[in-house]
Design a protein around this motif. Sequence first.
Motif, PDB file in Angstrom:
ATOM      1  N   LYS A 285       0.843  -1.195   0.000  1.00 48.31           N
ATOM      2  CA  LYS A 285       0.000   0.000   0.000  1.00 48.31           C
ATOM      3  C   LYS A 285       0.882   1.249   0.000  1.00 48.31           C
ATOM      4  O   LYS A 285       0.631   2.198  -0.745  1.00 48.31           O
TER       5      LYS A 285
ATOM      6  N   HIS B 190       2.151   2.021  -3.264  1.00 46.74           N
ATOM      7  CA  HIS B 190       1.078   2.278  -4.239  1.00 46.74           C
ATOM      8  C   HIS B 190       0.986   1.206  -5.314  1.00 46.74           C
ATOM      9  O   HIS B 190       0.794   1.495  -6.485  1.00 46.74           O
TER      10      HIS B 190
ATOM     11  N   THR C  68      -7.142  -1.657  -5.362  1.00 44.09           N
ATOM     12  CA  THR C  68      -8.324  -1.715  -4.499  1.00 44.09           C
ATOM     13  C   THR C  68      -9.067  -3.035  -4.631  1.00 44.09           C
ATOM     14  O   THR C  68     -10.028  -3.279  -3.922  1.00 44.09           O
TER      15      THR C  68
ATOM     16  N   GLY D  69      -6.168  -2.075   4.669  1.00 39.47           N
ATOM     17  CA  GLY D  69      -5.483  -2.009   3.379  1.00 39.47           C
ATOM     18  C   GLY D  69      -6.279  -1.213   2.354  1.00 39.47           C
ATOM     19  O   GLY D  69      -5.766  -0.915   1.280  1.00 39.47           O
TER      20      GLY D  69
ATOM     21  N   TYR E 197      -8.880  -2.201   0.563  1.00 41.32           N
ATOM     22  CA  TYR E 197      -9.219  -2.965  -0.649  1.00 41.32           C
ATOM     23  C   TYR E 197     -10.472  -3.788  -0.416  1.00 41.32           C
ATOM     24  O   TYR E 197     -10.963  -3.925   0.700  1.00 41.32           O
TER      25      TYR E 197
END
Lengths: 415, 313
Positions: A166, A169, A173, A199, A201
């Motif tokens: 994360k 990057h 998602t 996270g 996602y």
Amino acid sequence: MISRTIIRPLILCSVLSSLGGVASAASVKIALVETLSGPQASTGMTYRDAARYEINKLNAGGGWNGEPIKLLEYDNQGTPAGAAEKLKAAIADGAQMVIQGASSAIAGQLSEDIRKYDIRNPGKEVLYLNVGAEAMDLTGSKCHFHAFRFISNAQINVKALVAAMKAAHVLGTRVYSINQNYSWGVDMQQAIEDDAATGGYKVVGKTLHDVNKIQDFSPYVAKIAAAHPDTVITGNWSNDLLLLMKAAKSGGLKARFATTFMDQPGNLANAGSVALGAYVVHPFDAEAGGKKSEAFSADFKAKVGHYPVFVEPQTVFGLAMVGAALKKVRPENGKLNVNKLAEAIEKTKIETPMGEWSMRAADHQALLPMVVSVVSKDAKYKVDGTDMGFTPVKLLTAAEAATPAQKTCKMKRPA
Amino acid sequence: MDYFLVSLLNGLIYGLLLFMVSAGLTLIFGMMGVLNFAHASFYMLGAYFAYLLGRYIGFWPAIVCATALVGLVGVVVERYFLRKVHKYGHAHELLLTFGLSFIIAELVKLFFGNYPVDYHVPAMLSFPAFHAGPLAYPAYRLIMGAIALLMFGVIYLLLTRTRVGIIVRSAIYKPAMAEALGHNVPRVFMAVFGVGAALAGLAGAVAGAFYTTNPNMAIELGVLVFVVVVVGGLGSLEGAMLASLLIGLLTAFSVGVDYSLADLFTWLGAGDWARRMGGLFTLKLSGLSATLPYALMLLILLVRPSGLMGEKE
């Protein structure tokens, strides 16, 4: 005349050996009960290499009570039943600690057998040093005072992977979870679901599949592709990981792979360019710790013949912790008191090339730094004779990587 | 629709690969009555030979040479090992091949190490054949399927349309009579064993590049190949083809089915009860995909013990 010439040396021999017996009563024996034959022997042998390396190092530093520490080796033949059998042999041979790592099923057997043995034989307790089995239960409902885990678990692995990816990057998602259908894979799937909120996602698909039975992963890849994930997180190991990644590549799946066992020897060689860009979480990366980890790698290579990879670093660091704890325990009547050693391990902190390792007293889960790396051609240490290696992305300290102790662990401490 | 088409193709081609390996096994059994436990080891040898030779003579020549080499190994095994124990009965032959499979596995580890080797599809063949939705379909899979089909055609024509085929079939059916008519039956046995081994070797050489080439590949495929032969009917080439395709399609399609027994009970109005019971009721079909062939084998053994196309018994 003849009989005398035979008998005299015999008497001398028996006297000497009984003396020897007295002298070596104090030496500590650690039994390695690992898979040393059959299809999974290669993994068992990496544990053995690492254990031999660290035991030799501890002995070079004086051993314990002036005696070298002895490493006894037993072949559990890859089954819990074989391990139970060899455990009896190891205890009969005087082992006070048992070290093992490959397979959570075997670990479960050993840990339970040792728990029962210790209840029945007060004063002659045996410790179980788990250097590789990651099933949550081992520090959860099956935890006990005489078992220690010197490796991460599914929760720690996924937390570290998600945090590092994360921050870089690259997580996206949409996450797909594909894992093997047994305790480890189920734990991984649970962890992937648990970390969804932190996270940021959504778990767009979950698959549990048979372990090491599938030759053709393309149907699974078709299923993954239909869910359009950004990242696929998997705890698969060995062939299940290789075949999955190869099928994904040949099917042109555009998703990043986040893995826990990409660093198994042979994986990069076999996967080839398929592996590039895959993320892996592991307790050691030779580049991540700067000079200290490079010095450790060089020393390991000089003595064992290759750079430390896969399960080797954790085995070395785990045994180093035991060695450090041994230094704090005085012999009682020339013997090692295992309960005192267990208490000493709980308080031991050691500085490894990756950072500080310690042991949490509540559930005997090691608190260890974790590294998230990515497979790339820029890596300083190339692996398997390829032009690829692992480039560290983020080094998480033990505190950053730790997850809370499980509530299911109700540890009974000796009075 | 894309998903259906891709799964169909996946299943068919995996089935064809299974057929390539099981064809030799079923041929050998049909002819000699020997269940060859070392058969999957020939598959592994094919992959390793092709890997070794491929570095010197290129991909396609290596596949051809590896096939021939494995065939030669098969001939040697039959001529100098199996023939010697033939007179002691099937149990001894079975044990011999069983032991052989261990020896081959250990030898492979000795020479090539414990880990997978770097044997992969050459760059010129790793391109997508077509695109279906988000996925590309690898051309190499189509090539594998084509090779299997070609192999089936050639063996089938050889057995049914040529003089050699007549002799082989007669040696299977009535060995004593064929021998009395002046045919060298032991040599026919040796040739069939060699060809059977070569077919497995070819499958290994082709598939080892696509999947992985490692010392466990014989164990991984070995059991499944026996399932194919049992389901298809021991000794039947057409049965092996049918069973392979059936198993391939079964595994490919079951992966996409996320239903469990509990869902069936929901339909009957007892879904909550089934979910509370857990265990077998909540196990999803997709998680059992690799176990389904064994369930199929059980079903076949219960309903039709001679297999789908088996003739004996």
